[in-house]
Motif scaffolding. Structure first.
Motif, mmCIF file in Angstrom:
data_model
loop_
_atom_site.group_PDB
_atom_site.id
_atom_site.type_symbol
_atom_site.label_atom_id
_atom_site.label_comp_id
_atom_site.label_asym_id
_atom_site.label_seq_id
_atom_site.Cartn_x
_atom_site.Cartn_y
_atom_site.Cartn_z
ATOM 1 N N PHE A 1 0.853 -1.180 0.000
ATOM 2 C CA PHE A 1 0.000 0.000 0.000
ATOM 3 C C PHE A 1 0.891 1.233 0.000
ATOM 4 C CE2 PHE A 1 -2.714 -3.214 1.930
ATOM 5 C CZ PHE A 1 -3.884 -3.030 1.228
ATOM 6 N N PRO A 2 0.449 2.272 -0.678
ATOM 7 C CA PRO A 2 1.250 3.500 -0.643
ATOM 8 C C PRO A 2 1.213 4.086 0.770
ATOM 9 C CG PRO A 2 -0.835 3.867 -1.787
ATOM 10 C CD PRO A 2 -0.741 2.401 -1.496
ATOM 11 N N ASN A 3 2.284 4.769 1.113
ATOM 12 C CA ASN A 3 2.329 5.388 2.442
ATOM 13 C C ASN A 3 1.232 6.437 2.550
ATOM 14 O OD1 ASN A 3 4.478 3.844 3.140
ATOM 15 N ND2 ASN A 3 6.004 5.431 2.829
ATOM 16 N N SER A 4 0.472 6.361 3.621
ATOM 17 C CA SER A 4 -0.575 7.350 3.872
ATOM 18 C C SER A 4 -0.550 7.690 5.356
ATOM 19 C CB SER A 4 -1.943 6.808 3.471
ATOM 20 O OG SER A 4 -2.242 5.649 4.204
ATOM 21 N N GLU A 5 -1.067 8.852 5.653
ATOM 22 C CA GLU A 5 -1.073 9.281 7.047
ATOM 23 C C GLU A 5 -2.294 8.719 7.769
ATOM 24 O OE1 GLU A 5 -0.490 13.423 7.667
ATOM 25 O OE2 GLU A 5 1.495 13.389 6.750
ATOM 26 N N ILE A 6 -2.055 8.186 8.946
ATOM 27 C CA ILE A 6 -3.122 7.640 9.781
ATOM 28 C C ILE A 6 -3.172 8.466 11.062
ATOM 29 C CG2 ILE A 6 -3.911 5.631 11.085
ATOM 30 C CD1 ILE A 6 -2.547 3.871 9.061
ATOM 31 N N LYS A 7 -4.394 8.827 11.459
ATOM 32 C CA LYS A 7 -4.571 9.607 12.688
ATOM 33 C C LYS A 7 -4.733 8.657 13.872
ATOM 34 C CE LYS A 7 -6.753 13.575 10.522
ATOM 35 N NZ LYS A 7 -7.940 14.420 10.466
ATOM 36 N N TYR A 8 -3.932 8.914 14.887
ATOM 37 C CA TYR A 8 -4.013 8.158 16.134
ATOM 38 C C TYR A 8 -4.422 9.101 17.254
ATOM 39 C CZ TYR A 8 -1.530 4.286 13.929
ATOM 40 O OH TYR A 8 -1.178 3.245 13.120
ATOM 41 N N TYR A 9 -5.132 8.563 18.231
ATOM 42 C CA TYR A 9 -5.596 9.356 19.366
ATOM 43 C C TYR A 9 -5.093 8.726 20.660
ATOM 44 C CZ TYR A 9 -8.593 11.198 15.758
ATOM 45 O OH TYR A 9 -9.044 11.785 14.603
ATOM 46 N N SER A 10 -4.670 9.582 21.569
ATOM 47 C CA SER A 10 -4.225 9.112 22.887
ATOM 48 C C SER A 10 -4.573 10.184 23.906
ATOM 49 C CB SER A 10 -2.726 8.820 22.882
ATOM 50 O OG SER A 10 -1.997 9.979 22.537
ATOM 51 N N LEU A 11 -4.556 9.797 25.177
ATOM 52 C CA LEU A 11 -4.903 10.728 26.246
ATOM 53 C C LEU A 11 -3.739 11.657 26.576
ATOM 54 C CD1 LEU A 11 -6.850 8.483 28.773
ATOM 55 C CD2 LEU A 11 -7.777 10.201 27.236
ATOM 56 N N THR A 12 -4.076 12.864 26.943
ATOM 57 C CA THR A 12 -3.087 13.794 27.463
ATOM 58 C C THR A 12 -3.001 13.578 28.971
ATOM 59 O OG1 THR A 12 -4.732 15.507 27.856
ATOM 60 C CG2 THR A 12 -3.676 15.498 25.682
ATOM 61 N N ILE A 13 -2.119 14.319 29.622
ATOM 62 C CA ILE A 13 -2.013 14.246 31.092
ATOM 63 C C ILE A 13 -3.350 14.648 31.720
ATOM 64 C CG2 ILE A 13 -0.833 15.197 33.114
ATOM 65 C CD1 ILE A 13 0.922 13.376 31.408
#
Length: 169
Positions: free
Chosen positions: A72-84
């Motif tokens: 697959f061509p490189n594509s940007e994936i959005k990831y989510y995580s908690l802040t402090i």
């Protein structure tokens, strides 16, 4: 914002806390809908309505990374995580009820309970309807099985000349 939306926001935070890793919006949605309670509300849940609120409030951060999947061509994936702040956050529902007076809290809780009972009753009604159709289908299948059993019993008796011997004379 209604209480169900606040519950959704709290559940997203809970999922991110429990998983303790960065997740995509799709992964969050899957984990959300596999919860028994929230399964009832999966048609009302749209992750794209809630993530911007959490990001704006500084509880969740969004990171984009390049995917490196073979073929697959490189594509940007959005990831989510908690802040402090997200890790220390006690919840939107708790915050909401803390801002209400006792009388308002009781009224809100009663309204929410009635709404939940209504949705459960609607779900039970559809289950009853399905059960009725299953009963009719089972009766039709049982009747067909009974008729075929009688037919084959008669055929077996005819084969051994134990049935209708008088018709051969």
């Amino acid at each position: 914002m209604n209480i169900l939306s606040l519950e959704f926001l709290d559940k997203i935070i809970s999922i991110l806390k429990t998983q303790n890793k960065k997740l995509t919006a799709h992964e969050i949605t899957i984990l959300f809908t596999t919860d028994d309670f929230y399964f009832l509300y999966k048609k009302d849940f749209q992750i794209n309505n809630y993530l911007p609120i959490l990001i704006k409030d500084g509880l969740v951060k969004e990171n984009e990374e390049l995917s490196e999947i073979e073929g697959f061509p490189n594509s940007e994936i959005k990831y989510y995580s908690l802040t402090i702040n997200g890790l220390e956050f006690t919840g939107y529902v708790n915050k909401y009820y803390a801002e209400l007076s006792t009388e308002q809290q009781n009224k809100e809780i009663l309204e929410n309970q009635l709404s939940l009972n209504k949705s459960i009753m609607l779900t039970n009604a559809s289950v009853r309807s399905t059960n009725t159709w299953m009963l009719y289908l089972t009766l039709v299948i049982a009747f067909g099985t009974f008729v075929s059993a009688i037919y084959y019993l008669i055929e077996i008796l005819k084969f051994y000349n134990l049935f209708c011997a008088c018709s051969e004379k």
